[in-house]
Design a protein around this motif. Sequence first.
Motif, PDB file in Angstrom:
ATOM      1  N   VAL A 147      -2.476   2.771   8.479  1.00  0.00           N
ATOM      2  CA  VAL A 147      -3.833   2.965   9.013  1.00  0.00           C
ATOM      3  C   VAL A 147      -4.839   2.123   8.223  1.00  0.00           C
ATOM      4  CG1 VAL A 147      -5.708   4.639   9.233  1.00  0.00           C
ATOM      5  CG2 VAL A 147      -3.425   5.213  10.056  1.00  0.00           C
ATOM      6  N   LEU A 148      -4.679   2.081   6.912  1.00  0.00           N
ATOM      7  CA  LEU A 148      -5.558   1.236   6.092  1.00  0.00           C
ATOM      8  C   LEU A 148      -5.461  -0.222   6.518  1.00  0.00           C
ATOM      9  CD1 LEU A 148      -7.385   0.666   3.635  1.00  0.00           C
ATOM     10  CD2 LEU A 148      -5.307   0.556   2.228  1.00  0.00           C
TER      11      LEU A 148
ATOM     12  N   ALA B  21       0.829  -1.209   0.000  1.00  0.00           N
ATOM     13  CA  ALA B  21       0.000   0.000   0.000  1.00  0.00           C
ATOM     14  C   ALA B  21       0.863   1.258   0.000  1.00  0.00           C
ATOM     15  CB  ALA B  21      -0.929  -0.010   1.214  1.00  0.00           C
ATOM     16  N   ALA B  22       1.935   1.260   0.787  1.00  0.00           N
ATOM     17  CA  ALA B  22       2.817   2.428   0.840  1.00  0.00           C
ATOM     18  C   ALA B  22       3.440   2.707  -0.529  1.00  0.00           C
ATOM     19  CB  ALA B  22       3.909   2.215   1.881  1.00  0.00           C
ATOM     20  N   MET B  23       3.873   1.655  -1.213  1.00  0.00           N
ATOM     21  CA  MET B  23       4.497   1.847  -2.523  1.00  0.00           C
ATOM     22  C   MET B  23       3.494   2.320  -3.569  1.00  0.00           C
ATOM     23  SD  MET B  23       7.717   1.510  -2.519  1.00  0.00           S
ATOM     24  CE  MET B  23       7.953   1.406  -4.290  1.00  0.00           C
ATOM     25  N   LEU B  24       2.283   1.792  -3.526  1.00  0.00           N
ATOM     26  CA  LEU B  24       1.264   2.219  -4.492  1.00  0.00           C
ATOM     27  C   LEU B  24       0.889   3.681  -4.268  1.00  0.00           C
ATOM     28  CD1 LEU B  24      -1.054  -0.937  -4.615  1.00  0.00           C
ATOM     29  CD2 LEU B  24       0.642  -0.189  -6.305  1.00  0.00           C
ATOM     30  N   ILE B  25       0.787   4.076  -3.008  1.00  0.00           N
ATOM     31  CA  ILE B  25       0.473   5.475  -2.717  1.00  0.00           C
ATOM     32  C   ILE B  25       1.615   6.375  -3.160  1.00  0.00           C
ATOM     33  CG2 ILE B  25      -0.009   7.151  -0.879  1.00  0.00           C
ATOM     34  CD1 ILE B  25      -1.362   4.841   0.658  1.00  0.00           C
ATOM     35  N   ARG B  26       2.842   5.973  -2.879  1.00  0.00           N
ATOM     36  CA  ARG B  26       3.994   6.761  -3.319  1.00  0.00           C
ATOM     37  C   ARG B  26       4.015   6.915  -4.832  1.00  0.00           C
ATOM     38  NH1 ARG B  26       9.096   4.237   0.186  1.00  0.00           N
ATOM     39  NH2 ARG B  26       8.669   5.318   2.164  1.00  0.00           N
ATOM     40  N   ARG B  27       3.713   5.838  -5.527  1.00  0.00           N
ATOM     41  CA  ARG B  27       3.813   5.845  -6.994  1.00  0.00           C
ATOM     42  C   ARG B  27       2.690   6.637  -7.653  1.00  0.00           C
ATOM     43  NH1 ARG B  27       3.681   6.428 -11.509  1.00  0.00           N
ATOM     44  NH2 ARG B  27       4.380   5.145 -13.254  1.00  0.00           N
ATOM     45  N   PHE B  28       1.466   6.486  -7.172  1.00  0.00           N
ATOM     46  CA  PHE B  28       0.326   7.073  -7.878  1.00  0.00           C
ATOM     47  C   PHE B  28      -0.277   8.304  -7.197  1.00  0.00           C
ATOM     48  CE2 PHE B  28       0.374   2.549  -9.112  1.00  0.00           C
ATOM     49  CZ  PHE B  28       0.527   2.706 -10.482  1.00  0.00           C
ATOM     50  N   VAL B  29       0.091   8.588  -5.958  1.00  0.00           N
ATOM     51  CA  VAL B  29      -0.441   9.768  -5.260  1.00  0.00           C
ATOM     52  C   VAL B  29       0.686  10.722  -4.898  1.00  0.00           C
ATOM     53  CG1 VAL B  29      -1.771  10.615  -3.297  1.00  0.00           C
ATOM     54  CG2 VAL B  29      -2.371   8.415  -4.346  1.00  0.00           C
ATOM     55  N   GLY B  30       1.647  10.230  -4.156  1.00  0.00           N
ATOM     56  CA  GLY B  30       2.758  11.068  -3.733  1.00  0.00           C
ATOM     57  C   GLY B  30       3.372  10.525  -2.458  1.00  0.00           C
TER      58      GLY B  30
END
Length: 319
Positions: free
Chosen positions: A294-295, A275-284
Amino acid sequence: MKMKTAGRTEKKGERKMERKRSARTAMLDVIQALAPAVVASVLLFGPRALLILAASVTACVLGEYLCRRAMRRENTVGDLSAAVTGTLLALSLPVTIHPLIAAVGGVFAVAAVKQPFGGLGKNPVNPALAAHILLLLLFPAAMTAWVEPRYYLDPSHITAAATPLELLRQGSAAGRLPNLTSLLLGNTAGCLGTCAAALLLGGIYLAVRRVIAPVIPLCCFGAVAALSFAMGRSVPVDLLSGGLPLGAVFMATDPATAPRTAGGRAVFGAGCGIAAMLIRRFVGPAGAVACAVVLMNLLAPLIDRAARRPAPGKESAGG
């Protein structure tokens, strides 16, 4: 009958006291494990780091005391969990943040995330991470105002700086990214808890003391490394910056918000990393680790339930 009732009451009281002692011992271990990171934060970012730490810890401790008084419940400040929450929150903040903002986060962590659910061990998500996310939503500019380490040695030349993850997102050449030594020692722009070596050292201590389940951070780091390599990113930067060591070692391992089964913990840790990597890649990069953990905190009960469910063949065989 009276003697039996008195005996049961006495045993309950003894068990309660034992739980209190156990919780306080665990919190003392966490504080000791965080000590190297706290010392490193002061060396890297100067006396102001102590001000942020003091504001956050004081707000958490005072907030917990007042909450317990208002709810007419036994005071739990002595278990040191509020002090741990305040320290973790402070280490996730930039040194430039106003101490009052850190205090707002501390009060929110205990008054809105921890105490309404019953206190230590009953909160559904990690209080420090929930507070971090709130502050990021309310004060996005203040929460992402990074400076280079040791800026305090020459205050007349303070300038904004990009974190390693921001440099990576900008597509900076490999030569502009910090090397492994800089990442380990925290010689990069970032939060107070940017010294990965100090945090990993604390994690080893907690694993040896059996305070945390090492499978969670190991699976988290493994998932991050695998995805970073697959995405063609910098594995060292993804592993050792952006709050990942702090989140994976000290926050994802919170026994109150992590699964209790061995298999569930492995899935949980890997889920945090993915989840951390996906958020970093596609959100920031800002808040990626906090949002990921938290998720997964919210999914922890479902993960545990699935891990405990017997296989279809075994279930039918048992009748």
